[in-house]
Design a protein around this motif. Structure first.
Motif, PDB file in Angstrom:
ATOM      1  N   ARG A 183       0.843  -1.188   0.000  1.00  0.00           N
ATOM      2  CA  ARG A 183       0.000   0.000   0.000  1.00  0.00           C
ATOM      3  C   ARG A 183       0.880   1.240   0.000  1.00  0.00           C
ATOM      4  NH1 ARG A 183      -3.016  -3.224   3.872  1.00  0.00           N
ATOM      5  NH2 ARG A 183      -5.232  -3.406   3.296  1.00  0.00           N
ATOM      6  N   GLU A 184       0.413   2.296  -0.676  1.00  0.00           N
ATOM      7  CA  GLU A 184       1.118   3.569  -0.647  1.00  0.00           C
ATOM      8  C   GLU A 184       0.085   4.666  -0.482  1.00  0.00           C
ATOM      9  OE1 GLU A 184       4.113   6.346  -3.365  1.00  0.00           O
ATOM     10  OE2 GLU A 184       3.823   4.224  -3.856  1.00  0.00           O
ATOM     11  N   GLY A 185       0.157   5.363   0.672  1.00  0.00           N
ATOM     12  CA  GLY A 185      -0.815   6.408   0.932  1.00  0.00           C
ATOM     13  C   GLY A 185      -0.614   7.002   2.299  1.00  0.00           C
ATOM     14  N   GLY A 186      -1.621   7.690   2.805  1.00  0.00           N
ATOM     15  CA  GLY A 186      -1.518   8.337   4.101  1.00  0.00           C
ATOM     16  C   GLY A 186      -2.876   8.647   4.675  1.00  0.00           C
ATOM     17  N   THR A 187      -2.873   9.126   5.944  1.00  0.00           N
ATOM     18  CA  THR A 187      -4.100   9.397   6.689  1.00  0.00           C
ATOM     19  C   THR A 187      -4.200  10.873   7.032  1.00  0.00           C
ATOM     20  OG1 THR A 187      -4.042   7.184   7.662  1.00  0.00           O
ATOM     21  CG2 THR A 187      -5.419   8.814   8.760  1.00  0.00           C
ATOM     22  N   GLN A 188      -5.365  11.453   6.829  1.00  0.00           N
ATOM     23  CA  GLN A 188      -5.645  12.811   7.259  1.00  0.00           C
ATOM     24  C   GLN A 188      -6.433  12.735   8.568  1.00  0.00           C
ATOM     25  OE1 GLN A 188      -5.527  16.128   8.254  1.00  0.00           O
ATOM     26  NE2 GLN A 188      -4.746  16.086   6.141  1.00  0.00           N
ATOM     27  N   THR A 189      -5.869  13.294   9.632  1.00  0.00           N
ATOM     28  CA  THR A 189      -6.481  13.188  10.959  1.00  0.00           C
ATOM     29  C   THR A 189      -7.220  14.445  11.389  1.00  0.00           C
ATOM     30  OG1 THR A 189      -4.394  13.889  11.959  1.00  0.00           O
ATOM     31  CG2 THR A 189      -4.755  11.513  11.708  1.00  0.00           C
ATOM     32  N   PHE A 190      -7.216  15.513  10.580  1.00  0.00           N
ATOM     33  CA  PHE A 190      -7.947  16.746  10.877  1.00  0.00           C
ATOM     34  C   PHE A 190      -7.610  17.293  12.275  1.00  0.00           C
ATOM     35  CE2 PHE A 190     -10.648  14.336   7.898  1.00  0.00           C
ATOM     36  CZ  PHE A 190     -10.684  15.234   6.841  1.00  0.00           C
ATOM     37  N   ASP A 191      -6.308  17.378  12.569  1.00  0.00           N
ATOM     38  CA  ASP A 191      -5.900  17.804  13.910  1.00  0.00           C
ATOM     39  C   ASP A 191      -6.082  19.302  14.139  1.00  0.00           C
ATOM     40  OD1 ASP A 191      -5.250  15.284  14.759  1.00  0.00           O
ATOM     41  OD2 ASP A 191      -3.181  15.393  14.044  1.00  0.00           O
ATOM     42  N   SER A 192      -6.059  20.087  13.077  1.00  0.00           N
ATOM     43  CA  SER A 192      -6.206  21.528  13.247  1.00  0.00           C
ATOM     44  C   SER A 192      -7.671  21.888  13.434  1.00  0.00           C
ATOM     45  CB  SER A 192      -5.650  22.276  12.027  1.00  0.00           C
ATOM     46  OG  SER A 192      -5.943  23.663  12.111  1.00  0.00           O
ATOM     47  N   THR A 193      -7.946  22.795  14.379  1.00  0.00           N
ATOM     48  CA  THR A 193      -9.322  23.235  14.610  1.00  0.00           C
ATOM     49  C   THR A 193      -9.617  24.589  13.984  1.00  0.00           C
ATOM     50  OG1 THR A 193      -8.696  24.268  16.704  1.00  0.00           O
ATOM     51  CG2 THR A 193      -9.445  21.966  16.780  1.00  0.00           C
ATOM     52  N   THR A 194      -8.640  25.153  13.285  1.00  0.00           N
ATOM     53  CA  THR A 194      -8.819  26.499  12.734  1.00  0.00           C
ATOM     54  C   THR A 194      -9.301  26.511  11.293  1.00  0.00           C
ATOM     55  OG1 THR A 194      -6.492  26.558  12.078  1.00  0.00           O
ATOM     56  CG2 THR A 194      -7.052  27.407  14.276  1.00  0.00           C
ATOM     57  N   GLY A 195      -9.246  25.398  10.633  1.00  0.00           N
ATOM     58  CA  GLY A 195      -9.679  25.361   9.252  1.00  0.00           C
ATOM     59  C   GLY A 195      -9.334  24.037   8.612  1.00  0.00           C
ATOM     60  N   ALA A 196      -9.632  23.932   7.316  1.00  0.00           N
ATOM     61  CA  ALA A 196      -9.362  22.697   6.584  1.00  0.00           C
ATOM     62  C   ALA A 196      -7.860  22.441   6.535  1.00  0.00           C
ATOM     63  CB  ALA A 196      -9.928  22.786   5.183  1.00  0.00           C
ATOM     64  N   PRO A 197      -7.421  21.164   6.588  1.00  0.00           N
ATOM     65  CA  PRO A 197      -5.998  20.857   6.507  1.00  0.00           C
ATOM     66  C   PRO A 197      -5.429  21.310   5.160  1.00  0.00           C
ATOM     67  CG  PRO A 197      -7.255  18.963   7.232  1.00  0.00           C
ATOM     68  CD  PRO A 197      -8.247  19.967   6.754  1.00  0.00           C
ATOM     69  N   ARG A 198      -4.130  21.365   5.109  1.00  0.00           N
ATOM     70  CA  ARG A 198      -3.448  21.775   3.881  1.00  0.00           C
ATOM     71  C   ARG A 198      -3.842  20.838   2.737  1.00  0.00           C
ATOM     72  NH1 ARG A 198       3.136  22.320   3.073  1.00  0.00           N
ATOM     73  NH2 ARG A 198       3.062  23.023   0.881  1.00  0.00           N
ATOM     74  N   GLY A 199      -4.207  21.432   1.616  1.00  0.00           N
ATOM     75  CA  GLY A 199      -4.609  20.661   0.441  1.00  0.00           C
ATOM     76  C   GLY A 199      -6.086  20.348   0.399  1.00  0.00           C
ATOM     77  N   TRP A 200      -6.776  20.441   1.528  1.00  0.00           N
ATOM     78  CA  TRP A 200      -8.213  20.201   1.594  1.00  0.00           C
ATOM     79  C   TRP A 200      -8.954  21.537   1.502  1.00  0.00           C
ATOM     80  CZ3 TRP A 200     -10.744  15.394   2.626  1.00  0.00           C
ATOM     81  CH2 TRP A 200      -9.871  14.308   2.755  1.00  0.00           C
ATOM     82  N   THR A 201     -10.119  21.521   0.887  1.00  0.00           N
ATOM     83  CA  THR A 201     -10.903  22.738   0.753  1.00  0.00           C
ATOM     84  C   THR A 201     -12.359  22.483   1.112  1.00  0.00           C
ATOM     85  OG1 THR A 201     -11.292  22.288  -1.599  1.00  0.00           O
ATOM     86  CG2 THR A 201      -9.429  23.722  -1.038  1.00  0.00           C
TER      87      THR A 201
END
Length: 979
Positions: free
Chosen positions: A609-627
């Motif tokens: 497998r090759e990939g990663g997990t977005q955990t949404f740790d920031s509470t100020t806005g969408a993570p980098r790359g997400w809109t």
């Protein structure tokens, strides 16, 4: 006056007394569940009893549903019972049960008194009624109907899988079962009855019960249950189970007055409404009917707008499926029930649950439906013939008045009307065509040939015989076709109603040509595969490849295109369709099968497998790359700071993404998208999405979906969507396959939430990755494990690669491939070179064999497992002694097997008079030994002269049973010098 619900149990008595002393005698009998005998014994003065229907009407008690309100995804039975009825398990010889009986129903609907012979009517209900057959016997005996029992083959009860593992009983559904059985008996006394009891009242189980009834041969299926409402997903979820051309599937319209219920909403079933049936001696018919409506109950009716309108329905006030089609009595019928708290004996029942089995019986009386036709269309085709038009009464108010009011012609509560004989339930005039189809060259029968015209089609049996039901009149373009044969020239014939014609047909065989090829791995190893090759559309048996070479051969008729369906016997490979064109020359068709990267179970491959997990740790806005993209008018979109302090209930931890719709000050209107970065799937064989979620969901005002785009958002395709019904989940991890997007360089996901006063959707730990299977160097070892004594294949033996002891497989059966015996195995051996495989099975000696493994190739290694095989002679031992004396006997043991065996000689308990001189012996193959057995009559277990019997039990480490040896000791009394 109105009567409160709490007073209803007393209302029957109130109504009887309210009519005055003049009718007290007859009415009081009705309240007690009795009717005066139809012909009273002459006496002075003679008092004539009122008709049963009239008495019931005078003393009509309140009704209550037999079944409880169903939960989500479940159905309620539509049986109603009269309240306030005293227990009545037995009747006096001069009394008959209150309520309408078989003779009333037969008279009202012009039915034969002995109809239904040769037909089987199925009833589908939930749960079991253990007393069903016994109560049915009481009902039928009371009314002089022929017995219908398991013993005489008339009655059969099965579970939803056709077996006898009946579900748990239900005191509520037991009443529905009794009502259905009694109504079928009343309308079709000579018919056989098949009762299918499902695991519970879940819609999927009831649907499975219908399928099982049809699979068991029923042509008439009664369904007296339903779920309120018309849902868009009903047809997709359950429609196939109620769609059986040539079978009359009948469903109750419900008891909740105006409004529709599933499954009567489906366009393939006969929806049954209900009437009140009353004796009317002054009319030509002798009976009158009106729309049934009592208390809060009446037949369901209306417009199922989410279902397609059948072509035979022509009413204009409903663009969808109109309910009902026909109707029958739904009030005041006699039922006998003894199971559960409601099982008080003779009672009065009603509801469209009563009408439904009556209509199912009408179809049975009318004769088998024509194959390929839908019997719910028959009453419409009759043009009013054979029906009593019900023109009075109502079950509520509605915009299109005819959908809730009895009117001339079609109306919702009663459909086209009630039965007036059988004409409206027949498929129309028809005859029978039969014959045999044979091979013109050999004269042998041709099985699986199709004979027919239009929708009227049948298939020949193994002897080439066929029988085809055809509409009376001129039948055009009747054809006979079979795989591998030239189709017969279409013919036109004329058949009269009731006529039987015979037509034998000979078909010319088409010359055949060889199709050869190999089936191999197509994901990197390239080794041969053991696989099944089936020709799509062919009734002929499939062929199997040679496990060692992957080669196959089959012969196909010339001059046609074919599709080969190729399926690997080795797990983990995707099946494949391969097209071939067969002309006048041999064809080569090699097929490579792909190891499935989603299943990832193919041997010799490692999943990467090759990939990663977005955990949404920031509470100020969408993570980098997400809109986050909100449509105009959206009050609030995706947020990451838990705006109402809901907490992370997704199963993840920390912050999370959430769209809220039901809590102030959050606004109620959302159309919001959470869009991912661009992923590159170009190097992946497949891809996957996993995310943790929690939501509250209402399908009427909220939609959730995960969508995919490969063109920058110009178009989106849904990969996951919200459930079809209201739901609420916490701590749920969803896995979504994205294999369709493997190979694409620019893939994006969006979590799309649309709501109007909906609930919410929370998401966390979004994992996106490509999947690829990477070959591991090595090859396949394959072979068969057999019994060295019998040469039979051993299924369930374990084969181990001793060079890699963690690599084991279990041998399997190969019943469909006569060329490969049982005990077959395929084992992946990692790394080329010499490997030693061992075979083990309980009771057998371990066998080993060396195999030279070549990378990406197959190597054969058959194993024969030896086992000891013990015989004991003589087959019985006996001895005679004077009491107090002893003797000996000899037992000879021989090992005729192929491995050493240790035999244990057991002394039976309580037989001290028998003592083997050894407790166990070990025998090499081909060896034998003698065991001396002492027989001593001086043992305390010998109490006097007589015969003493036992058996010597022999056991050993062998897969074969060793026959016990019977022993008899004859003890005689001591006399003279013997003493």
């Amino acid at each position: 006056m109105s009567i409160s619900p709490s007073a209803r149990s007393a209302s029957p008595v109130f109504r009887v007394l309210g009519r005055g002393a003049a009718v007290l005698g007859v009415a009081a009998l009705a309240v007690l569940g009795l009717q005066p005998a139809a012909q009273a014994r002459p006496a002075a003065p003679v008092v004539h009893a009122a008709p049963a229907a009239a008495v019931a009407r005078d003393a009509a008690p309140d009704l209550e549903p037999v079944c409880d309100t169903p939960g989500k995804g479940r159905a309620a039975c539509y049986a109603l019972r009269a309240t306030g009825q005293p227990p009545l398990l037995r009747l006096s010889a001069s009394a008959t049960p209150a309520g309408l009986g078989p003779q009333d129903i037969q008279s009202a609907y012009s039915l034969p008194a002995d109809g239904g012979a040769g037909q089987t009517i199925a009833i589908v209900d939930a749960y079991d009624n253990p007393n069903a057959e016994a109560d049915l016997a009481v009902y039928r005996q009371q009314y002089g109907l022929p017995p219908c029992t398991t013993a005489n083959g008339c009655f059969r009860k099965v579970d939803q899988r056709g077996g006898t593992s009946y579900p748990q009983p239900s005191e509520t559904w037991a009443g529905e079962v009794a009502l259905d059985l009694d109504m079928v008996s009343a309308a079709a006394p000579a018919a056989h009855i098949l009762l299918v009891v499902t695991d519970n009242d879940g819609l999927e189980n009831l649907a499975a019960g219908v399928d099982e009834a049809v699979a068991l041969g029923a042509k008439y299926v009664s369904n007296s249950y339903g779920r309120l409402g018309d849902l868009a997903g009903d047809l997709a979820a359950y429609g196939a189970s109620y769609d059986h051309p040539g079978v009359a599937v009948v469903a109750a319209s419900g008891d909740n007055k105006y409004g529709v219920s599933f499954p009567s909403t489906l366009p393939t079933v006969t929806a049954v409404g209900g009437t009140t049936l009353t004796a009317d001696p002054g009319s030509a018919r002798g009976w009158s009917e009106t729309v049934w409506a009592r208390d809060n109950y009446g037949p369901g009716s209306g417009c199922a707008a989410l279902q397609a309108k059948p072509g035979f329905q022509k009413d204009t006030g409903c663009t969808g499926r109109s309910v009902a089609d026909v109707s029958a009595v739904a009030d005041n019928v006699a039922v006998y029930l003894t199971y559960g708290a409601q099982g008080t004996g003779w009672q009065r029942y009603g509801g469209t649950s009563a009408a439904t089995p009556v209509i199912a019986s009408l179809y049975a009386l009318a004769g088998p439906p024509r194959p390929g036709t839908y019997p719910n269309a028959y009453p419409y085709a009759a043009g009013g013939a054979g029906l009593n038009d019900i023109t009075t009464g109502s079950n509520g108010t509605c915009a299109a008045a005819y959908l809730c009011t009895g009117v001339p012609g079609y109306d919702g509560p009663t459909g086209l009307g009630t039965p007036a004989g059988l004409a409206a339930f027949r498929s129309g005039p028809h005859g029978t065509l039969s014959g045999t189809v044979k091979d013109a060259a050999t004269g042998k029968p041709v099985a699986h040939a199709t004979v027919g015209s239009g929708l009227d089609i049948t298939t020949t049996d193994a002897e080439g015989a066929y029988t085809l039901d055809l509409p009376a009149g001129t039948v055009k373009d009747l054809t006979v076709k079979a795989f591998g044969y030239t189709a017969a020239v279409p013919v036109t014939l004329t058949i009269a109603d009731g006529q039987s014609l015979t037509r034998d047909v000979e078909l010319a065989p088409i010359p055949r040509e060889h199709v050869r090829g190999k089936v191999t791995d197509g994901s990197g190893h390239g080794w041969p595969l053991y696989a099944k090759v089936t020709v799509a559309g062919s009734p002929e048996a499939p062929v199997w490849t040679d496990p060692a070479t992957g080669a196959y051969r089959l012969d196909l008729p010339q001059g046609a295109d074919y599709t080969l369906d190729v399926t690997s016997s080795l797990p983990g490979y995707e099946p494949r369709e391969h097209g071939v064109t067969v002309g006048r020359k041999p064809v080569t068709a090699d097929v490579a099968l792909t190891a499935d990267p989603d299943a990832a179970t193919a041997v010799g491959y490692t999943l990467e497998r090759e990939g990663g997990t977005q955990t949404f740790d920031s509470t100020t806005g969408a993570p980098r790359g997400w809109t986050v993209v909100n449509a105009p008018g959206t009050d609030s979109g995706w947020e990451f700071d838990d705006p109402i302090e809901r907490g992370n209930l997704t199963g993840g931890s920390g912050a999370f993404a959430v769209a809220e719709s039901d809590n102030g000050p959050i606004g109620p209107h959302q159309d919001t998208q959470l869009i991912s970065p661009v992923y590159d799937f170009s190097a992946g064989q497949s891809a996957e999405l996993t995310f943790k979620t929690e939501y509250g969901y209402n399908p009427n005002n909220q939609q959730m979906s995960v969508d995919v785009t490969t063109d920058g958002g110009a178009t989106w395709t849904t990969a996951w969507s919200s459930p079809k019904s209201s739901d609420s989940v916490q701590n749920r991890t969803l896995h979504v396959g994205l294999g369709a997007y493997a190979g694409h360089k620019a893939v994006q996901l969006r979590f799309h939430f649309v709501a109007n006063w909906g609930y919410h959707w929370a998401v966390d730990d979004v994992y996106v990755a490509t999947r690829a299977l990477v070959p591991t160097p090595g090859g396949l070892i394959l072979g068969t494990v057999r019994d060295a004594n019998t040469r039979a294949g051993l299924v369930g033996a374990t084969v181990t690669d001793l060079r890699n002891p963690q690599t084991t497989v279990t041998t399997t059966a190969t019943p469909d491939d006569p060329a490969v015996g049982d005990g077959f195995y395929t084992l992946f051996a990692a790394g080329p070179g010499t490997h030693t495989v061992s075979g083990t099975a309980s009771g057998y000696a371990t066998a080993t064999k060396k195999a030279t493994v070549h990378t990406d190739r197959t190597t054969s290694a058959d194993l024969a497992l030896g086992a000891g095989r013990v015989t004991a002679t003589p087959h019985a031992i006996s001895g005679t002694v004077v009491q107090g004396r002893h003797t000996t006997a000899r037992l000879r043991l021989a090992n005729t097997g192929t491995a050493p065996v240790t035999v244990r000689v057991a002394q039976p308990s309580g037989t001290g008079w028998l003592t083997p001189h050894v407790s166990q012996v070990t025998l090499e193959p081909g060896r034998r030994t003698t065991v001396t057995v002492a027989l001593d009559s001086a043992s305390p277990d010998v109490t006097g002269p007589g015969d003493y019997r036992t058996r010597i039990t022999l056991t050993g480490d062998t897969p074969y049973a060793i026959t016990p040896v019977p022993v008899v000791l004859h003890v005689t009394a001591a006399h003279g010098h013997d003493a």
